[in-house]
Design an enzyme around this catalytic site. Sequence first.
Site, PDB file in Angstrom:
ATOM      1  N   ARG A  89       0.862  -1.179   0.000  1.00 28.89           N
ATOM      2  CA  ARG A  89       0.000   0.000   0.000  1.00 28.89           C
ATOM      3  C   ARG A  89       0.893   1.221   0.000  1.00 28.89           C
ATOM      4  O   ARG A  89       2.086   1.144   0.306  1.00 28.89           O
ATOM      5  CB  ARG A  89      -0.861   0.017   1.265  1.00 28.89           C
ATOM      6  CG  ARG A  89      -1.908  -1.078   1.296  1.00 28.89           C
ATOM      7  CD  ARG A  89      -2.832  -0.846   2.488  1.00 28.89           C
ATOM      8  NE  ARG A  89      -3.756  -1.945   2.679  1.00 28.89           N
ATOM      9  CZ  ARG A  89      -4.884  -2.111   1.989  1.00 28.89           C
ATOM     10  NH1 ARG A  89      -5.217  -1.257   1.047  1.00 28.89           N
ATOM     11  NH2 ARG A  89      -5.679  -3.138   2.226  1.00 28.89           N
ATOM     12  N   ASP A 119      16.755   5.541   3.626  1.00 26.23           N
ATOM     13  CA  ASP A 119      16.726   4.214   3.019  1.00 26.23           C
ATOM     14  C   ASP A 119      18.146   3.699   3.035  1.00 26.23           C
ATOM     15  O   ASP A 119      18.949   4.110   2.211  1.00 26.23           O
ATOM     16  CB  ASP A 119      16.296   4.305   1.541  1.00 26.23           C
ATOM     17  CG  ASP A 119      14.790   4.273   1.372  1.00 26.23           C
ATOM     18  OD1 ASP A 119      14.112   3.785   2.281  1.00 26.23           O
ATOM     19  OD2 ASP A 119      14.316   4.729   0.322  1.00 26.23           O
ATOM     20  N   LYS A 133      13.292   8.939  -7.975  1.00 33.08           N
ATOM     21  CA  LYS A 133      14.024   8.475  -6.800  1.00 33.08           C
ATOM     22  C   LYS A 133      15.505   8.293  -7.080  1.00 33.08           C
ATOM     23  O   LYS A 133      16.357   8.497  -6.223  1.00 33.08           O
ATOM     24  CB  LYS A 133      13.461   7.117  -6.349  1.00 33.08           C
ATOM     25  CG  LYS A 133      12.540   7.183  -5.151  1.00 33.08           C
ATOM     26  CD  LYS A 133      12.325   5.766  -4.623  1.00 33.08           C
ATOM     27  CE  LYS A 133      11.142   5.690  -3.690  1.00 33.08           C
ATOM     28  NZ  LYS A 133      10.861   4.310  -3.288  1.00 33.08           N
TER      29      LYS A 133
END
Lengths: 494, 494
Positions: free
Chosen positions: A198, A259, A291
């Site tokens: 999601r 990340d 990204k």
Amino acid sequence: MKLKIKDMNMETGGPLVAMLNVKDALLMDLHSGDRIKIQQGKKLETVLLNITSSKSIPKNTLGLFEEVFKTAKFKPGSKVKITPTRKPLSIEFIRKKLEGHRLSREEIHQIVWDIVNNKLDSTELAFFVAAAYARSLGRQETIWLTQEMTSHGDILKINKYPIMDKHCVGGVAGNRTTMIVVPIIAAAGLTIPKTSSRSITSPAGTADTMEVLANVCLDLKQVKKTIKKTKGVIIWGGALNLAPADDKIIHVEKTLSIDAKSQLLASIIAKKASVSATHLLIDIPCGPGSKIPTTKKANILKKDFIEITRHLGMKTQVVLTDGTQPIGHGIGPALEAKDVLYVLLNDKKAPNDLKKKSIMLAGKMLEMAKVTKNGQKMARELIDSGEAYKKMIEIIKAQGALITNPEKIKVGKFTFDQKATKSGKITSISNDAISKIARVAGAPRDKGAGIYLYHHKNDKVKRNDIIYTIYAERKHLLKFAKEIAKAEHGISIK
Amino acid sequence: MKLKIKDMNMETGGPLVAMLNVKDALLMDLHSGDRIKIQQGKKLETVLLNITSSKSIPKNTLGLFEEVFKTAKFKPGSKVKITPTRKPLSIEFIRKKLEGHRLSREEIHQIVWDIVNNKLDSTELAFFVAAAYARSLGRQETIWLTQEMTSHGDILKINKYPIMDKHCVGGVAGNRTTMIVVPIIAAAGLTIPKTSSRSITSPAGTADTMEVLANVCLDLKQVKKTIKKTKGVIIWGGALNLAPADDKIIHVEKTLSIDAKSQLLASIIAKKASVSATHLLIDIPCGPGSKIPTTKKANILKKDFIEITRHLGMKTQVVLTDGTQPIGHGIGPALEAKDVLYVLLNDKKAPNDLKKKSIMLAGKMLEMAKVTKNGQKMARELIDSGEAYKKMIEIIKAQGALITNPEKIKVGKFTFDQKATKSGKITSISNDAISKIARVAGAPRDKGAGIYLYHHKNDKVKRNDIIYTIYAERKHLLKFAKEIAKAEHGISIK
């Protein structure tokens, strides 16, 4: 010391925690953050201790949060014995990594075990994430982390070969190729048990969009049953217990919006290994505004993916795609779902860029699986013949159907048209700005909220042409979205 | 959205936290870990959000923990407005450090401000500690951190020059020199506002031991008043609000038992700057079995201390001392307090090593302050003349007297004699083993618990000679301590 259990009626959101009165703590020389063992006959659990001077925990009482009741089934009001115990072994290994040393497979095993079993609190987990980020994991450490993440969770076993899978690194609004690729691949007779996420910060994840059409929360048994019938599924990974350490790590990473690359790789690949994928296609959208801003960075990531998956016995191909602008017309669950069905129906309303990219990706996968030498041709034929759409209907019905006709998908009734402020050529459309406006309008929570893009980069437009329409289900959210668009609508024209 | 305040009747132990029902959270698109602004007329506070599905937080309710009530005085039952807000600025700077970049003064200022004002949760604080540990702070960053830690707290201002201070890096059991040095220095007419810590992992901190003789919890006003009278105090730093960021950082460091060197330096020096110290003597016990195992490491630390304090305008001397075995006879608050008073009384029961080391340290400080060229001689004379003892009595009485006569100090009534297992020369006495036994016997919680050491390294003993006596106030704790001593008594004889 014997204590009476009190139900705190509250979750910690993960870690196993008990509360103790400060007076009892002094007596036992216990401190906040200490570990204690709770015993009652054969029931046994190790938890983290919190000390409080609050009246809510009187003397001789041990307050337990919901997570502890779930794992150890102590009854409120019953007596338990507590004894101090050591910190989890992994604390030592996390410190080792923070000091820049390499970890062994056994050490990584222990860390993942402790994460999955809620033995680490969020501070300790933060130290692990920080260590892997500041010191970075080597190739071998990343492979071990992937393997340990996979084995500490459920595994979907399907007696088929090949098992196809795909992954997109993300960051591109409207890029809903999975929902087109899966029915094509399954229509070609291949097995593709696709789990998706999601949205966390985007206007929709594939699971959010698929949920407009079908139920996406299947358990492992239901997935196996469905795959037998349809060969393909498009479901929410979060409903399964695949590589659960990953979700806990992501939760902590969100704190700092970091990340750690090695953890990211391990997380992605572990999810694929958990569905026993043998062939994997990875889509890395790159370029300014995505990204992965440069081809150089994309190529490093590509190499990492190929090397690590090779060690795990997967056949992997990586494609670098254009990540500089949104793909398709719709952004937001309902609007994207419409796009997907129009593509599968070969309808003239179908967005060309989404169709083209999906056919390219599906084509690569068909070639990887060696069912054809011209994958793109086969993929296009499967759409043209209606086979892919038929397969999608089959999948939707097998998962629990909601809608199969794109015309029946409801979008928000409150709309605003963003017009071109001058005539000229569109030079850029910002993924970030478009995503933000769609989110503020209510996506993905309000399925019908989002943006419909009429134009893409290099289109020529005249002043006052509609560039996109904002959709919202709630009036005040449309107002907010309009305000955001007024400040930064995301379109450059020259 | 308007919500009704509920008192959770519980502390978080630091961070400002509010609890919200999962249904309300979904409506407002809020997640655990988000920041919200709580408003009620002119009252305003920013807090961290926790989402719960528990019945304890019904819809339209905002549960607040005690820390929030302290800073913002919202009334339970009253209505407040909440709005989502950004993460604290320092999150960005913490990530920057984690990525290996240098921080500016402004960035360090913001981090310390957010720490002191409870704006960071323990995960975020862990990321900061991890960043400073894995990436390490440069000299300039450490100086800024020290200055910011100091200025974000109370400062003791005394209109005197010089203001003397001392610090010991720790790790040596029984090393209670402060309580001898302070009265000597004050007896010489110098000002020495000495704040000390309580034990965290040792059998006693100076504050624990001084508390046997006097009240150690003075507020800033009381310290100023006392110093005017006595020139010296020996108090617990924790009762004052000096460089409070330090305590919050230490709390997180304990999780992983790490000491980020730059943070350690900043913490120590900030506490000294907070009492406006102008002259500082630092004692680094080193050698095998101590915190700083090698002279090389001790010398690096020495250089760091001198350079950083020089930038802050302090005159600093560093002495490397023998840290390989316990000092004095007594270990544990009451037993150490007896040792201290015997030294000051020049009693024959005084431990020679403690006396000698205290005179050496006091002597260095007297020379630093330029009151004499032969500090050791002057220090010895101040003891011999009874001036130092007289000053100690004065200090004890000014702080709030409990005991001034060593014979009246009570020690635990349960004892066990640890005897030599063979005849020979004592080759080592382990700080760690002795400390552990003393702690298990009840120190520092039970003031009379601990160990009395009859021998030191290089003493010749016969089989069955008593090496030390364990004291406990509670029978079962003596039993535990005996068991520990049986497994590892800490004495080697050859």
